[in-house]
Structures are given as C-alpha cells and as structure tokens.
Scaffold this motif. Structure first.
Motif, PDB file in Angstrom:
ATOM      1  N   THR A 763      97.219 -18.677 -15.178  1.00 13.71           N
ATOM      2  CA  THR A 763      96.564 -18.739 -16.483  1.00 13.71           C
ATOM      3  C   THR A 763      96.514 -20.183 -16.964  1.00 13.71           C
ATOM      4  OG1 THR A 763      97.483 -16.561 -17.012  1.00 13.71           O
ATOM      5  CG2 THR A 763      96.579 -17.859 -18.839  1.00 13.71           C
ATOM      6  N   PRO A 764      95.338 -20.817 -17.020  1.00 11.81           N
ATOM      7  CA  PRO A 764      95.232 -22.172 -17.583  1.00 11.81           C
ATOM      8  C   PRO A 764      95.511 -22.138 -19.085  1.00 11.81           C
ATOM      9  CG  PRO A 764      93.321 -21.637 -16.212  1.00 11.81           C
ATOM     10  CD  PRO A 764      94.066 -20.357 -16.441  1.00 11.81           C
ATOM     11  N   LEU A 765      96.315 -23.080 -19.561  1.00  7.56           N
ATOM     12  CA  LEU A 765      96.681 -23.151 -20.970  1.00  7.56           C
ATOM     13  C   LEU A 765      95.919 -24.265 -21.656  1.00  7.56           C
ATOM     14  CD1 LEU A 765     100.548 -22.654 -20.620  1.00  7.56           C
ATOM     15  CD2 LEU A 765      98.775 -20.910 -20.959  1.00  7.56           C
ATOM     16  N   ASP A 766      95.909 -24.202 -22.980  1.00  9.42           N
ATOM     17  CA  ASP A 766      95.105 -25.146 -23.747  1.00  9.42           C
ATOM     18  C   ASP A 766      95.612 -26.575 -23.646  1.00  9.42           C
ATOM     19  OD1 ASP A 766      93.427 -23.117 -24.532  1.00  9.42           O
ATOM     20  OD2 ASP A 766      94.528 -22.711 -26.397  1.00  9.42           O
ATOM     21  N   ASP A 767      96.865 -26.765 -23.261  1.00 13.60           N
ATOM     22  CA  ASP A 767      97.380 -28.135 -23.150  1.00 13.60           C
ATOM     23  C   ASP A 767      97.154 -28.729 -21.773  1.00 13.60           C
ATOM     24  OD1 ASP A 767      99.091 -26.596 -21.677  1.00 13.60           O
ATOM     25  OD2 ASP A 767     100.929 -27.247 -22.700  1.00 13.60           O
ATOM     26  N   ARG A 821     103.791 -13.609   2.908  1.00 12.83           N
ATOM     27  CA  ARG A 821     105.204 -13.387   3.235  1.00 12.83           C
ATOM     28  C   ARG A 821     106.024 -12.954   2.024  1.00 12.83           C
ATOM     29  NH1 ARG A 821     104.067 -17.886   6.513  1.00 12.83           N
ATOM     30  NH2 ARG A 821     104.813 -19.341   4.898  1.00 12.83           N
ATOM     31  N   GLN A 822     105.531 -13.271   0.832  1.00 18.72           N
ATOM     32  CA  GLN A 822     106.231 -12.874  -0.390  1.00 18.72           C
ATOM     33  C   GLN A 822     105.698 -11.569  -0.972  1.00 18.72           C
ATOM     34  OE1 GLN A 822     105.511 -16.554  -2.499  1.00 18.72           O
ATOM     35  NE2 GLN A 822     107.640 -17.210  -2.214  1.00 18.72           N
ATOM     36  N   GLY A 823     104.814 -10.900  -0.240  1.00 18.85           N
ATOM     37  CA  GLY A 823     104.303  -9.600  -0.661  1.00 18.85           C
ATOM     38  C   GLY A 823     103.156  -9.669  -1.639  1.00 18.85           C
ATOM     39  N   ILE A 824     102.489 -10.818  -1.781  1.00 17.54           N
ATOM     40  CA  ILE A 824     101.405 -10.992  -2.749  1.00 17.54           C
ATOM     41  C   ILE A 824     100.071 -10.755  -2.048  1.00 17.54           C
ATOM     42  CG2 ILE A 824     100.245 -12.619  -4.272  1.00 17.54           C
ATOM     43  CD1 ILE A 824     102.955 -13.915  -4.758  1.00 17.54           C
ATOM     44  N   SER A 825      99.272  -9.820  -2.610  1.00 16.70           N
ATOM     45  CA  SER A 825      97.997  -9.431  -1.997  1.00 16.70           C
ATOM     46  C   SER A 825      96.796 -10.046  -2.681  1.00 16.70           C
ATOM     47  CB  SER A 825      97.853  -7.897  -2.038  1.00 16.70           C
ATOM     48  OG  SER A 825      98.912  -7.276  -1.362  1.00 16.70           O
ATOM     49  N   PHE A 826      96.910 -10.409  -3.944  1.00 15.11           N
ATOM     50  CA  PHE A 826      95.771 -10.919  -4.696  1.00 15.11           C
ATOM     51  C   PHE A 826      96.194 -12.142  -5.495  1.00 15.11           C
ATOM     52  CE2 PHE A 826      94.803  -6.437  -4.109  1.00 15.11           C
ATOM     53  CZ  PHE A 826      93.467  -6.460  -3.726  1.00 15.11           C
ATOM     54  N   VAL A 827      95.184 -12.957  -5.808  1.00 12.96           N
ATOM     55  CA  VAL A 827      95.357 -14.098  -6.703  1.00 12.96           C
ATOM     56  C   VAL A 827      94.308 -13.958  -7.802  1.00 12.96           C
ATOM     57  CG1 VAL A 827      95.285 -16.589  -6.976  1.00 12.96           C
ATOM     58  CG2 VAL A 827      96.263 -15.595  -4.896  1.00 12.96           C
ATOM     59  N   LEU A 828      94.771 -13.953  -9.045  1.00 13.44           N
ATOM     60  CA  LEU A 828      93.871 -13.820 -10.194  1.00 13.44           C
ATOM     61  C   LEU A 828      93.987 -15.080 -11.033  1.00 13.44           C
ATOM     62  CD1 LEU A 828      91.998 -12.168 -12.074  1.00 13.44           C
ATOM     63  CD2 LEU A 828      94.072 -11.302 -13.187  1.00 13.44           C
ATOM     64  N   LEU A 829      92.864 -15.748 -11.224  1.00 11.03           N
ATOM     65  CA  LEU A 829      92.791 -16.889 -12.117  1.00 11.03           C
ATOM     66  C   LEU A 829      92.260 -16.374 -13.451  1.00 11.03           C
ATOM     67  CD1 LEU A 829      93.180 -19.943 -12.419  1.00 11.03           C
ATOM     68  CD2 LEU A 829      90.803 -20.244 -11.689  1.00 11.03           C
ATOM     69  N   ALA A 830      93.181 -16.095 -14.372  1.00  9.96           N
ATOM     70  CA  ALA A 830      92.826 -15.421 -15.617  1.00  9.96           C
ATOM     71  C   ALA A 830      92.025 -16.342 -16.525  1.00  9.96           C
ATOM     72  CB  ALA A 830      94.096 -14.949 -16.336  1.00  9.96           C
ATOM     73  N   GLN A 831      91.134 -15.711 -17.273  1.00  6.58           N
ATOM     74  CA  GLN A 831      90.332 -16.440 -18.248  1.00  6.58           C
ATOM     75  C   GLN A 831      90.680 -15.941 -19.639  1.00  6.58           C
ATOM     76  OE1 GLN A 831      86.129 -16.325 -17.509  1.00  6.58           O
ATOM     77  NE2 GLN A 831      85.608 -17.390 -19.416  1.00  6.58           N
ATOM     78  N   ARG A 832      91.250 -16.827 -20.464  1.00  6.43           N
ATOM     79  CA  ARG A 832      91.664 -16.464 -21.810  1.00  6.43           C
ATOM     80  C   ARG A 832      90.482 -16.560 -22.762  1.00  6.43           C
ATOM     81  NH1 ARG A 832      94.829 -20.592 -23.473  1.00  6.43           N
ATOM     82  NH2 ARG A 832      95.759 -19.389 -25.156  1.00  6.43           N
ATOM     83  N   PRO A 833      90.423 -15.684 -23.768  1.00  5.09           N
ATOM     84  CA  PRO A 833      89.335 -15.795 -24.749  1.00  5.09           C
ATOM     85  C   PRO A 833      89.494 -17.068 -25.576  1.00  5.09           C
ATOM     86  CG  PRO A 833      90.956 -14.145 -25.432  1.00  5.09           C
ATOM     87  CD  PRO A 833      91.324 -14.548 -24.044  1.00  5.09           C
ATOM     88  N   GLU A 835      88.800 -20.232 -24.905  1.00  6.13           N
ATOM     89  CA  GLU A 835      89.439 -21.327 -24.175  1.00  6.13           C
ATOM     90  C   GLU A 835      89.036 -22.670 -24.782  1.00  6.13           C
ATOM     91  OE1 GLU A 835      90.047 -20.468 -19.495  1.00  6.13           O
ATOM     92  OE2 GLU A 835      88.041 -21.024 -20.148  1.00  6.13           O
ATOM     93  N   GLN A 836      89.960 -23.582 -24.774  1.00  5.78           N
ATOM     94  CA  GLN A 836      89.646 -24.952 -25.152  1.00  5.78           C
ATOM     95  C   GLN A 836      89.218 -25.747 -23.917  1.00  5.78           C
ATOM     96  OE1 GLN A 836      92.739 -26.736 -27.499  1.00  5.78           O
ATOM     97  NE2 GLN A 836      92.744 -25.077 -29.034  1.00  5.78           N
ATOM     98  N   ASP A 837      88.758 -26.953 -24.141  1.00  9.02           N
ATOM     99  CA  ASP A 837      88.165 -27.723 -23.047  1.00  9.02           C
ATOM    100  C   ASP A 837      89.142 -27.978 -21.916  1.00  9.02           C
ATOM    101  OD1 ASP A 837      85.830 -27.770 -24.457  1.00  9.02           O
ATOM    102  OD2 ASP A 837      86.196 -29.748 -25.350  1.00  9.02           O
ATOM    103  N   ARG A 838      90.384 -28.338 -22.232  1.00  6.71           N
ATOM    104  CA  ARG A 838      91.340 -28.658 -21.175  1.00  6.71           C
ATOM    105  C   ARG A 838      91.658 -27.423 -20.338  1.00  6.71           C
ATOM    106  NH1 ARG A 838      96.172 -32.226 -23.581  1.00  6.71           N
ATOM    107  NH2 ARG A 838      96.518 -32.474 -21.334  1.00  6.71           N
ATOM    108  N   ALA A 839      91.734 -26.289 -20.956  1.00  4.82           N
ATOM    109  CA  ALA A 839      91.984 -25.066 -20.200  1.00  4.82           C
ATOM    110  C   ALA A 839      90.782 -24.713 -19.335  1.00  4.82           C
ATOM    111  CB  ALA A 839      92.299 -23.919 -21.156  1.00  4.82           C
ATOM    112  N   ARG A 840      89.575 -24.922 -19.860  1.00  2.53           N
ATOM    113  CA  ARG A 840      88.380 -24.621 -19.074  1.00  2.53           C
ATOM    114  C   ARG A 840      88.280 -25.546 -17.874  1.00  2.53           C
ATOM    115  NH1 ARG A 840      85.127 -25.772 -22.655  1.00  2.53           N
ATOM    116  NH2 ARG A 840      85.176 -23.759 -23.729  1.00  2.53           N
TER     117      ARG A 840
END
Length: 984
Positions: A763-767, A821-833, A835-840
């Motif tokens: 999850t990209p954050l605003d900072d 190897r850690q049991g992870i099947s998917f990668v989700l790059l979440a998009q927050r409602p 969003e500010q420029d740095r997060a985008r």
C-alpha cells in the motif's frame, strides 16, 4: 451380668479443650453406672490434661499422640489397654453424657443379643432441646444421610431403633464384638459411625438407637466433622469413596478405581452448576487420595471379609431411597423468608421499551436489511466458517503477517461467540448486531435499572437513556464493533456484579461478562480493577468473607484470557500496548478534553457538526445538563451510599476517557493512534444513568415532579441522539454495505477454504513510503487482527519488508521464488481512495517494477488495485512446531477449563432462582425504604391466612402501585443464601 465398660476419650491439647475434658470426666463420675476404666488419648501436649484436678482417680491411662491424629487412629492407640470382654464407650472431650446415658446404652445391649452397637441421641450441649444427630443411613451410591439432625427435640423420633448407622460420638460397642468393629483408621474423619453400623450388619449383628440416652456435644470436638467447609468436603468425600471401594465386590473394585477420576470430573461439573465451587478441589483431592491408598483399602476389605456373615440384600431396606432423599432435602417450591421479588419484564414495560427501540433501529438502519455484510470504519468480514473463528481465538499461528505465532486478542473470542450465532454466514451476525443494537441496548439498560429502582417508569427511562447514549451512537455510526459490543455488555456487567457477593451464580455470570467487556476494551482494565478493589475492601471491612471470596473470582476468567498476551507484551518490553483497542486500528480526529467531559468521544459531537452545520454544535452539551444534575443529586438522596458508588463509577470512567487520548500505542499506516475515549465514556454514562435513577427514585417524592424530570431528561437525550440516528439514511455514516472480501475476486475465489494461501498487500502511503503486509485466506478478517501487529514498534514474526523493498527495487534476485517459498500466491498493489501525488507516484513506479520481474503473471487492474499471481509451486504455510503446538494446547486447555467453570457457575438452577427472588433486586436500599411493586391484585383475607409468611407487611396504597410490601433490610438477610445452600 453386663460386661464392664472401658471409656476411651479423645481430647485435643490446649486450655479450652482441657476445660471441656474436665466437664466430661465429671459427667462420667456422675453416671448411674460409671465405666470400669477410662483412657484419655490427647492429641498433642498432654501437660494440661495431667494437671487436671482428680484426674488420677478416674483415668487409668493418658496417651499422648500427634496433633494431627484422627479420632479413629486415636481409638486404635487406646485399644490395647482395653481388657478382653470389656465394652468400649467412644467419647470425646466435648461429649457430656446425661447421668443415665451409659446405663441405658448398656441395658440396650443386654436386652438385645443381636445388637453389637448402641448409639445415643446427640443433642446440643448448650441447648439440649436441639437434636444434633439421631441415626445415619446412606444412599445406594454411599452418600451419608442424617435421619434426624438440626430439629427441635419433641420426642418425635424416640421410636427409632433399628437403623443402619449413627454418629460415632457416644456409641457403646459390645465387648464380645469382633475387633474389626472399631472405627476404620482409613476414614478421613467422617462417617465412622455409619461404617461401624454397616460392618455390624455385614457380620450378622446390628446397631440400635437408644433415644432416651442423651449425650450433649459441641461442634468443635475431635470427633466432629471439620468446621472448615473445604476440609469438611474433603473428609466426607474421601470417606465415601473409601467405603465404596471397601464394600464393593472384588470384581467391581478395579472398575470403581478406574472411575474415580472421570467421576471427579463429572462431580466437579455438578458442583459448579449447584454453585458449590469450594467442593471442586476437595473432590479431586479425595479421588487422588483414594487411588493411592491401596494398602488401607486392602486392610479394610480383609477385615470385612474376616467376619462377614450377611449380604447387602439384608442392608438394602435400611438405605435411603432416591425419592426419600429428595423429599428429605426439598424445602418447598416457594420463596425464601416470605419475600418475592418479581422481575415484571412484560407487565412493567420492559418488553414495550425493547419493541419501541427495535422500531427506531429499523427506521434508522433500514438500508442494512439488504446488506449481506457490513463494512466501513473498523468493520471487516468475519471468517467463512465457525471453526476458523474459534481457531483465531486460540493461541497459535496468527493469520496476519508472516510467521507470527502467539496469543490471540481476547476480543477474537467475543467475535467467535458472535459469529457462532450465524454458523452458515458468520459475517451476517455483524449486520444483525447493528440491526438489533438499539433494542439490545434498551434491554440491557432496563435490566440494569432493576438494580436501582422498582418503579416501572424509571426502569423504562433507564433503558431509553442507555440506548441513546452519545458514545454508543457514535460507535454505531463510525463502525466500531468492539465499542458497540462493550456498550451492550456493560449493563449486564452492572446487573450481575453488584450482587456477585450474594451468590456464586451471580459471581460466575459477572466474571464471564467482565471478561467479555475487558476483551472489547482493555483500556477499562484499570477502572475495573479499581472498582473491584473498592468492593473487596468493603466486603472485608464488613467481615463478609464469603462475599469477598465470590468477589475474588470476578477477575479470574479475565486474567486467564489476558495472561498469555500480558506475558508476550511484557517480554516485548511494551506493557502499555496491553491497553490498545482490539480489531482494526481506526485513525482518530483530535478530540478535546472539553468534548470528553461533556460526554462526546468525537469532535462532531454525535453528528451535530453535519446536522446543524456548526451553528448549534456549541449548545449541544446543554442537552445533557438535566441528566447530569439528577446524577449529582444522588449524593444527597436517602440512598446516598448507592449514589456515591455510582458517582465513583462515573468519575472512574471519565478519568479513563480523559487519559485515553494521551495513550498512543497503536499504528495505522505508520501513524500513531491513541486509545478511543468512547469506551471510558460508556462506563461513565453507566454511572450517570444509575445515579440519576437513584435521585428520581428516592429524592423526587411527588409523582408529577418525578414524571416531569424524567421526561425532560429523556427528551433532551433523544434530541441529542437525533443526528446519529439519521446518519445512515442521509449518508453521513462511515458504516456501509461491506464486501464479503477485502481482496480481489480472483484471490477470494481461489482462496476459499484455503488458509494456507497468502497475498502480499503493498500500500503506497501519502508520505511516499510503502506499507507491506500479508493476508492469509480469502480476505482480511476482523478476527484475524491482532494487537501484536498493530502495536508493534519492531518487526513481528518473519519480516516481509525486506522482500517487499527488494521486489520494487532494481536488485536482481528470484523475487517470485522467494515469495513462493513463504507460501505467498498473489501480490496486490492496493490503491487507496483520494491518493496524494507522492502515493500515486510510488504506486506507478511499483507497478512498473513488478511488471519487469519474471515469475509474476499480471492479473490486471481490480477494484482493490493491481494484482499479480506468483508463477510456480507455492510452498505450504509452515505449521506450528511441536513445542509451539504443546504451548497452544496447554494455554487453550487452561483457558477453557476456567471459562467452563465460570459458565457452569453462571447457569441458573431452580434453587438459585428462588434464592435470587427471595431478596430485593435493589442494591443499597435503606432499611426503612418500602418496595414499590408494579400493579398486582390485592391479596384477600383468605390468601393472607393461607400464606402468612408471604404477606408479612401491611398493604399500603401508592400512586404507582396498589400493593407494596416492606421486607427486612438487605444486610439482615444471611449472606450465604445461594442456590446450593437453599437446596440443602
């Protein structure tokens, strides 16, 4: 010619015992037919006994034994001094026989050749009109039953002669009786006389009662049962188990022996249901002692076998049947002490209050009727199965993060109970909770008001005020499930905890409810402990030890639930994290101390900011002034003690709420979040409403004035609640129609029922930073949240951040293989409602980076964000190690045992309900305060004659009721009246 009599007297050491012994020796001198010899066995130092005046003229010998020697062991020590052919008279220091007692006992043996033992009538030494014991029998299971005890002696039992056994004190044993007719040393200080009678019957002889022979006794002698309840329970049960093994046929002994522990478990459950928790430990102690005392058992069986002449069929007619036992112990079906405290839920307006609250709730939240799940705020879906919910509530592998093993938050147990109410769709339980929130709150408030007032109108007011509390409505609108559940539980905590000192049933229910309340809001723990200590001190100051023992139990289930988490957080060096709110961490707007003092947990003051556009928001607190004034006046009421306690509860809750904004222990998106003050305000609101009801019930005497004050307070609170009730229909609430999964549909579809399938959520954050976490299964769930993660200031479990950073960087490595190897099947790059420029910018760069890495199959843009599937073989999620599994099993077992004990204590029985109805529901009522009952029929003259105890007080006319009764003040009722004691 009668045989000579040798009296054996067992005495304790000490001044008091020596005085009693001197009186007993004087009684022997005064006997019409004195014994030929007397031997005294002293348990301890015999110096005082030897110094008694004239003891050498009557006592032929003094034996000094250990202080812990039992009565039967002391008799065995004196047995070698008895001349062959002499009858043995068993006495103790506190047995004072009448002058004709020995003459009558010896005459009974002489007249009846078949009698081997003669037993007297035992009476109180200080009041010989009260029968202490006259004959003992037993049930088929071996339970000893007194045939006559605690009765006024009017000669009603003087025709008793042929019985199975008797109290061992004062019995005379025939001189020709075999040596085995002596008290069995394997018995634990109980049932010696019953055992002697059974042995005599098996040998072809019998025990006869001689009611004319009277022996005065005290309850403190060495032959009496222990006065301590725990010691008495152990001695009785140990003796019963020993007799069962000693009497059983040889082929049945192994089966009886193997059944001791399962039987102890079953009887422990029945003890708890019967509100006798003090007998659980003695039950297990007696069972274990009986299992290892094989030598004593062998000796007892050999002694019986050596002289047995009769069968058990000859003894059966003397046993007590089940019907006889039930008739003997049953004390009727009415109430105790002539007092009946009816609840009057339907006749007193409680049902109408709940129904009205339900209609308001449906109007305010009508759109929720079509929601399959509820979301928004701190709400998330629940697990898809009940089994998964309960797995989240146990110590083990946490379904949030990577490799996090440890205790669950107790709040997950509350969610497991809630979700179990809707096993087909657990998430639907949250929707139903919101749809029933107001009626459930009104129901709890009404029941809590029954501890404060008998007036139907004031009980209704209590339910309305509790349902419309600003903090409760704010929690509903903002989507705070823990706070909502806390507000629903608190009135039940009050309803049970204030009478927990009265009975174990109330203490058991209160302990479970307190555990649920603290699970929903750990920040209330200091307030609860403070109030608990205050109540405990009051109990001890009043020397009400049984009440104090019941209060001690209140926090034990909570301690069992929180102890694993406490240990984990203390080892992490962050004890303040224990106060964190459970569940999803919801960012808070800065709320001022002034808002908290006025009763509002948020800056919008229960929705008035959007409702009035900020015009009237500064005047909203004035709506709560009438209620606050009524609460303060309770300190001046006739029931001022209750007023002070409720005001202390208010101050404790208010102090908790004021301190909450300064306790920042949780983190959301890298930002510290303080504890929500609303839970403290719920506790304060409980005290305010209760104190106001005390004022209206006792201070405001005129009905019109009381009605007017009640209406003003209720209308003002209702007006204050109006914006919150309109928030959902107008779209100003954070709660909304929630999704069944927080992950994309592709992930949810493939991970249904597969808790080993993980999804890396970035999850990209605003900072400009990046939040990384792992969600297991088809969705992030409310029960999977843990304060181990939300309060962590350092990585918990296996740190996924390094892999996440490398994934988005230019570093060359097998990123897909590392995740697989850690049991992870998917990668989700979440998009927050919003969003500010740095997060985008961060999200776009991350998308490009992952697209360029091999091993990732792009699933495309979803409503949740960009999704990739990890290509390759996904390793299974690592399970718990054997040591971790053992810890999980042990912790779960201990917690379940303690919770089960509390639940069993809380289960009502007929006797516990009768005992509860026998006392006023009002707590803190003054002695001269009448009970005001709801309208009922006038009792006529014939009813008064038929049941005088139930209408002891004169009927008086009240504006609110046509009948009322006065009853004894609360402190005059015996403190130990509860279910078990009422049954006895």
């Amino acid at each position: 010619m009668p045989a000579p009599v040798h009296a054996i007297i067992v005495a304790r050491s000490g001044e008091s015992a020596s005085v009693q012994l001197g009186r007993t020796l004087d009684a022997l001198r005064d006997q019409r037919t004195p014994p030929a010899a007397v031997t005294v066995v002293v348990l301890g130092d015999a110096t005082r006994v030897r110094a008694l005046s004239g003891i050498g003229y009557i006592v032929e010998g003094i034996i000094e034994a250990r202080a812990n020697t039992t009565f039967s062991e002391a008799v065995a020590l004196a047995q070698p001094r008895v001349a062959p052919g002499s009858a043995v008279w068993l006495l103790a220091e506190d047995t004072r026989p009448d002058p004709r007692a020995l003459h009558l006992l010896a005459g009974a043996l002489e007249r009846s050749p078949s009698a081997a033992i003669a037993a007297p009538k035992l009476v109180q030494q200080h009041d010989d009109r009260e029968i202490v014991s006259l004959g003992v029998s037993m049930t088929r299971a071996g339970r000893a039953v007194e045939l006559a005890a605690g009765e006024l002696d009017q000669g009603q039992h003087d025709d008793l002669e042929d019985v199975l056994g008797a109290d061992v004190r004062g019995v005379l044993i025939r001189g020709e009786a075999p040596a085995v007719l002596r008290p069995d040393t394997a018995l634990a200080g109980a049932d010696e006389g019953l055992d002697l009678g059974v042995r005599a019957r098996l040998g072809g002889a019998r025990l006869v009662l001689v009611p004319k022979a009277r022996v005065g006794v005290l309850p403190t002698g060495p032959a009496a049962q222990p006065r301590n309840a725990i010691a008495r329970a152990w001695a009785t049960r140990r003796s019963q188990l020993h007799r069962r093994l000693a009497y059983a046929p040889a082929v049945a002994v192994p089966l009886h022996w193997l059944s001791l522990l399962p039987l102890a478990l079953w009887r422990s459950i029945t003890h708890l249901i019967a509100k006798r928790p003090g007998e659980v430990v003695p039950e297990w102690g007696a069972a274990l002692t009986s299992m290892v005392s094989l030598r004593a058992l062998t000796r007892s069986r050999r002694a019986i076998r050596s002289f047995r002449r009769a069968s058990w069929a000859d003894i059966a007619p003397l046993r007590v049947s089940r019907a006889q036992l039930k008739q003997r112990l049953d004390d009727g079906h009415g109430s105790e002490r002539g007092v009946v405290s009816e609840l009057n839920f339907f006749g007193g307006g409680g049902a109408w209050t709940v129904l009205a609250a339900l209609l308001v709730n449906l109007v305010a939240f009508v759109s929720m009727l079509a929601w399959p799940a509820i979301g928004g705020g701190a709400l998330l879906p629940l697990r898809q199965t009940v089994a998964a919910l309960w797995a989240d509530a146990a110590w083990g592998l946490r379904d949030l993060g990577l490799g996090i093993v440890g205790p669950a938050d107790p709040f997950t147990g509350v969610l497991a109970v809630l979700g179990s109410l809707s096993p087909a769709a657990p998430s639907l339980a949250l929707v139903v909770l919101w749809l029933l929130a107001l009626p459930l709150a009104a129901l709890g408030g009404w029941f809590a008001a029954t501890r404060v007032t008998d007036r139907a109108g004031l009980r209704i007011l209590g339910g309305v005020l509790w349902a419309l509390a600003p903090t409760f409505l704010s929690a509903l609108v903002q989507g705070r499930p823990a706070a909502v559940l806390l507000h629903l539980v608190l009135p039940w905590v009050f309803h049970t905890a204030v009478v927990a000192h009265r009975s174990w049933g109330a203490a058991g229910a209160a302990s479970v409810l307190i555990a649920a309340a603290l699970a929903c809001s750990p920040s209330l723990a200091p307030a609860f402990v403070l109030l608990w200590l205050l109540a405990l001190v009051l109990m001890l100051a009043g020397r009400r030890l049984r009440g104090a023992a019941r209060l001690l139990w209140l926090l034990i289930p909570s301690t069992a639930l929180f102890l694993p988490l406490v240990i984990r957080q203390l080892r992490s060096g962050d004890p303040w994290a224990l106060l964190a709110d459970p569940g999803v961490v919801l960012p808070l707007d800065a709320v001022g101390r002034a808002d908290i003092v006025m009763g509002f947990p948020s800056v919008d003051r229960a929705g008035w900011e959007w409702f009035a556009g900020g015009v009237l928001i500064d005047w909203v607190p004035l709506l709560l002034i009438p209620l606050a004034v009524l609460a303060l006046l309770s300190a001046l009421s006739p029931r001022w003690r209750a007023g002070y306690v409720l005001l202390a509860t208010t101050l404790t809750g208010l102090a908790t709420a004021l301190l909450a904004p300064g306790v920042v222990v949780s983190f959301a998106a890298g930002v510290g979040v303080s504890v929500w003050p609303g839970t403290g305000l719920s506790l304060a609101w409980l005290g305010v409403v209760g104190a106001a009801l005390v004022t209206l019930d006792t201070v405001v005497a005129l009905r019109p004035l009381r009605t007017g004050a009640s209406l003003v307070a209720a209308i003002a609170v209702a007006v204050c609640a109006l914006p919150a009730l309109l928030a959902v229909p107008t779209g100003h609430a954070e709660v909304q129609n929630g999704p069944t999964s927080t992950l994309p549909a592709l992930v949810a579809a493939q991970a249904v029922g597969d808790a080993d399938r993980g999804t890396l959520v970035l999850t990209p954050l605003d900072d400009g930073s990046l939040s990384a976490g792992v969600v297991w299964g088809a969705s992030a769930t409310l029960s999977a949240q843990t304060t181990l993660v939300s309060t962590a200031t350092a990585p918990v479990g296996d740190d996924i951040s390094a892999t996440a950073v490398d994934l988005l960087s230019g570093r060359e490595f097998d990123a897909a293989g590392a995740l697989a190897r850690q049991g992870i099947s998917f990668v989700l790059l979440a998009q927050r409602p919003q969003e500010q420029d740095r997060a985008r910018t961060m999200r776009e760069e991350a998308t490009t980076s992952v697209d360029q890495r091999p091993g990732f199959i792009k699933a495309g843009q979803t409503a949740r964000g960009m999704l990739w599937r990890v290509d390759g073989d996904i390793a299974p999620r690592p399970p718990l190690t054997p040591s971790q599994g053992a810890i999980a099993s042990l912790v779960t077992l201990v917690q379940l045992i303690i919770l089960l004990a509390a639940v069993l204590l809380a289960i009502p029985t007929r006797a516990s309900r009768r005992a509860a109805r026998s006392r006023s529901r009002i707590v803190g009522r003054m002695p001269d305060e009448p009970i005001v009952l709801p309208r009922q029929r006038i009792v006529d003259h014939h009813d008064v004659q038929a049941a005088p105890a139930a209408v002891e007080a004169p009927i008086i006319e009240e504006p609110e009721a046509q009948a009322a009764r006065e009853h004894e003040p609360e402190h005059s009722v015996p403190e130990d009246v509860d279910g078990a004691e009422a049954t006895r």
